[in-house]
Structures are given as structure tokens and as C-alpha cells.
Design an enzyme around this catalytic site. Structure first.
Site, mmCIF file in Angstrom:
data_model
loop_
_atom_site.group_PDB
_atom_site.id
_atom_site.type_symbol
_atom_site.label_atom_id
_atom_site.label_comp_id
_atom_site.label_asym_id
_atom_site.label_seq_id
_atom_site.Cartn_x
_atom_site.Cartn_y
_atom_site.Cartn_z
ATOM 1 N N CYS A 283 2.990 -0.697 0.152
ATOM 2 C CA CYS A 283 3.292 -0.428 1.565
ATOM 3 C C CYS A 283 2.039 -0.187 2.392
ATOM 4 O O CYS A 283 1.845 -0.800 3.448
ATOM 5 C CB CYS A 283 4.267 0.744 1.679
ATOM 6 S SG CYS A 283 3.605 2.347 1.173
ATOM 7 N N HIS A 332 5.512 6.594 2.501
ATOM 8 C CA HIS A 332 5.837 5.207 2.814
ATOM 9 C C HIS A 332 5.450 4.928 4.255
ATOM 10 O O HIS A 332 5.496 5.818 5.115
ATOM 11 C CB HIS A 332 7.329 4.934 2.606
ATOM 12 C CG HIS A 332 7.681 3.480 2.707
ATOM 13 N ND1 HIS A 332 7.279 2.547 1.766
ATOM 14 C CD2 HIS A 332 8.379 2.782 3.645
ATOM 15 C CE1 HIS A 332 7.727 1.350 2.107
ATOM 16 N NE2 HIS A 332 8.396 1.457 3.251
ATOM 17 N N HIS A 344 7.545 -4.324 6.365
ATOM 18 C CA HIS A 344 6.930 -3.466 5.352
ATOM 19 C C HIS A 344 7.091 -4.074 3.968
ATOM 20 O O HIS A 344 7.849 -5.030 3.767
ATOM 21 C CB HIS A 344 7.537 -2.060 5.390
ATOM 22 C CG HIS A 344 9.000 -2.012 5.039
ATOM 23 N ND1 HIS A 344 9.589 -0.946 4.396
ATOM 24 C CD2 HIS A 344 10.017 -2.901 5.258
ATOM 25 C CE1 HIS A 344 10.878 -1.174 4.238
ATOM 26 N NE2 HIS A 344 11.158 -2.345 4.747
#
Length: 408
Positions: A283, A332, A344
Site C-alpha cells: 500500500c 494502510h 490502492h
């Protein structure tokens, strides 16, 4: 749901420390009980993913520190080599000085030689020369002493730097093993489920995300962006899918626009922990590369450091290119596209994709270029076909084995 899945739920709950109520003694559970068990299993699986992602970001942080420490160790080694060469030259000059002093030694002092000289003026001029030579000799001794001190200081720093490098290498190995352990837990749970059971989990997750997205958009958290209807998370039932190709209220900066285009071009590439492209991403690897490499604006490597170091902005000021950070520990991160959607790298087994902003619990947002002026005109990049397809949790085609990063 089958009795096998119910038993797996109990096993998964026991493994993750989740307490579940005793199951009813019936062969086929009621719909409510079935939904509760699917929800519990999804909660357990998401918990395992979060632990894996926390371990991944810790690994990434140590990897970044290790890169910097290697560079510092190399710099000190080069400086030490130069200092030792300088010390060698200084010692050579000092040796020549000692030989000259020995060869020109005499029992007569310079003052006696001056008194006995036939030409006192010439002797005085010679005295000036002798004075300059004495100064040069003193300078040689001073340089030798300074070179010795510098070489000794650099040697100590180089040893300390190497010790720090070795400690970071050992820490990285432990964190790599932690990631592998966490992903093995996920792999075991997913491998025990049938395709039908995985489909049930994915459907349950999809509905949950759709509900969370509608509530998030209806809350007005995005300000005027909330007027853009994100609709159902997968764009079904004739509703807008809320992608970046729809109407957006705000425009990015020039740098933000480059970051968005870069991220969109990566859609469909696999997630792989600890990587930052160009073939695979985790990520924060995706967001750091989008801004650092494509936009030319350096940002930290990890999601925690992006949250810690970059300027935070209210959600109702989000513009394309800003970074949306998730979960209480900032483990994240995604890149905002506009219209309530983000791009993402979700999880192991998944691919870079477009998701609703509320697909995960939002912690906040940061802007890598707070001084960047919004573009007057902006044409959002066209998303590739299937950009929103697939589960954010990576149920489809889960890539179980963790990559071997021991050589990194």
C-alpha cells in the site's frame, strides 16, 4: 452455510482469541445465525490482515532505516580511507623532517653561529629562512596530530555505524519472519474454505462496504464532494460507481495530477508486501512511488511516516492526489481519486484497484504538496476496465507464499 464452515469459524475464533457464542444445535443454521457466523469469520480474517499489514509496515520502516544506515556506513568508510591516506602522507612528511633534523644537527646554537658569522646581515637573512622552516616543521607536526585524531574519530564512528547496520539487519530479519507468520495464518484460514465459502465472505464484505460508503458520503464528511453520488460500491443497480471518471468537485495540483495518473496506470498489478514497484506494490509502496517518482515530491516510505510527517487536512478539503490513511495505527494508505473513491494496493492476493473511500475505517488524510495550487482545468484519467473488480481482502487468487526477501 455448511456445518464445516461453522466449525471453521469456531476454530478461527479460537486461534485469534475471538469469543463466539455457542452455536445452536441444529444441522442448518437460521439465516441470522449464518450471517453472524460469516460476520465473525470476516472479522477474524480482517484482524489477521491488519496484523500482517502492521508487520509489513514495521518491516518497511526498518528497511528504510537500513538503507540510510548502509549509506552512512559507506560514507564513513570512504572518509576513513581518505583520512588514513592523509595520515600516511603526514607521517611521511614527519619522517622526512626527522631525517633532515638529524642530518643538519650541530652542537652550535643558531645564536652562536650568528655571533661567529663573518657576514651578520647574511646570517640574519638565513635566520628568517630558518624561522620559516621551523614554522613549516611545526605545521607538519600539527597536521600529523590532526590526521591521527581525525582517523581515530572516523574509525570509531565507522565501527559504531557498522554495529547499527548489523542490528538493523537482525531486526529486519525478525520483522520479515513476523510478516511471514502472519500471512501463514491468513493462508491457513483461507485454504480451509471452499470457493463457495469465499464467495459468501466476499459478498458479505461487499455489502458491508456499500453500506459504510453510503453512510460515509451521507455524513457530509467530504463536504461538497458528498454531493457526488458514489452509489453502490460495485456500481450495480444502475447507480454511479463513483469513479474518478465521474464529476469531481475539486481539482488536484499539477503534482497531484501526475501522482493520480501514475497510480491509475498501476491498476491490476499484484500486491506484494515490502515492494514499491514497478511490477508489484504494497500500500505505501504505491503511494510513495506515485508522489516521489512520478510527481517529484518526496514522501516517506511507510504509511505511518506519511501520516506522521505530511500535512494533515480535513476530509472535507480532499482533492485528487491526497493520501487517505486508515486504521488507528495508520497501517494502510490509499490515494484519493475524487468522487469518494481511492486507488490502492489492498491486501496479499489482491491487485491494485479502485475502491470506495470507506472500504476501510478512515483515520484521516494528508497532503504531500500543501503549497501546490489546484489546476484550473483537470481531466481525470480514464480508468481501465475492471478497475473496481475484486475483493479488497484478496479472496480471489490469494497469493499465499510470502516472497523471499532475505537477499534484500
Amino acid at each position: 452455510m455448511s456445518g464445516k464452515l461453522l466449525r471453521l469459524v469456531c476454530v478461527a475464533a479460537t486461534a485469534t482469541g475471538t469469543a463466539l457464542a455457542p452455536l445452536p444445535a441444529r444441522a442448518v443454521p437460521e439465516p441470522d445465525a449464518e450471517r453472524q457466523q460469516v460476520a465473525a469469520l470476516l472479522t477474524d480474517l480482517q484482524g489477521l490482515y491488519r496484523k500482517a499489514e502492521e508487520a509489513t509496515e514495521a518491516y518497511n520502516a526498518t528497511e528504510e532505516k537500513l538503507k540510510k544506515q548502509r549509506a552512512e556506513t559507506d560514507r564513513l568508510d570512504r572518509a576513513l580511507a581518505r583520512a588514513r591516506l592523509s595520515l600516511h602522507d603526514s607521517r611521511g612528511a614527519a619522517g622526512r623532517l626527522a631525517r633532515q633534523q638529524y642530518q643538519s644537527s650541530t652542537d652550535l646554537s643558531p645564536y652562536v653561529r650568528l655571533l661567529l658569522a663573518r657576514d651578520p646581515q647574511h646570517a640574519i637573512e638565513q635566520g628568517h629562512v630558518i624561522g620559516r622552516l621551523a614554522q613549516e616543521r611545526a605545521g607538519t607536526v600539527t597536521r600529523l596530530s590532526g590526521a591521527e585524531r581525525k582517523a581515530g574519530d572516523l574509525a570509531r564512528k565507522a565501527r559504531a555505524a557498522l554495529d547499527r547496520q548489523l542490528a538493523l539487519t537482525e531486526r529486519r530479519k525478525k520483522e520479515r519472519d513476523e510478516v511471514r507468520t502472519r500471512l501463514h495464518d491468513v493462508e491457513e484460514l483461507l485454504a480451509s474454505l471452499s470457493r463457495e465459502q469465499l464467495t459468501a465472505l466476499a459478498e458479505f464484505e461487499r455489502k458491508g462496504i456499500a453500506k459504510a460508503q453510503k453512510e460515509f458520503m451521507a455524513s457530509g464528511a467530504l463536504g461538497s464532494e458528498a454531493d457526488v453520488d458514489a452509489g453502490d460500491a460495485d456500481g450495480k443497480n444502475g447507480e454511479s460507481d463513483g469513479t474518478a471518471t465521474g464529476t469531481t468537485v475539486r481539482t488536484p495540483s499539477a503534482e497531484g495530477g501526475r501522482a493520480v495518473r501514475y497510480a491509475v496506470r498501476q491498476i491490476g498489478k499484484p500486491y506484494e508486501w515490502g515492494t514499491e514497484g514497478p511490477r508489484t506494490y504494497d500500500c505505501s509502496g504505491l503511494t510513495s512511488q506515485a508522489w516521489t517518482e512520478a510527481a517529484g515530491t518526496p514522501v516517506p516510505r511507510t504509511s505511518q511516516e506519511q501520516w506522521k510527517q505530511l500535512e494533515r487536512i480535513p476530509l472535507d478539503e480532499l482533492r485528487p492526489g491526497d493520501l487517505v490513511v486508515y486504521f488507528p495505527k495508520a497501517t494502510h494508505v490509499a490515494l484519493y481519486l475524487g468522487g469518494g473513491m481511492v486507488v490502492h494496493a489492498p491486501r496479499p492476493g489482491a491487485k491494485v484497484k479502485v475502491s470506495p473511500i470507506a472500504a476501510n475505517p478512515v483515520l484521516g488524510a494528508v497532503r504531500p504538496d500543501p503549497g501546490g495550487e489546484p489546476l484550473r482545468r483537470y481531466e481525470p484519467p480514464e480508468l481501465p476496465e475492471g478497475a473496481t473488480d475484486g475483493s479488497d481482502e484478496g479472496y480471489d487468487g490469494y497469493a499465499a507464499p510470502a516472497p523471499d526477501t532475505s537477499a534484500r
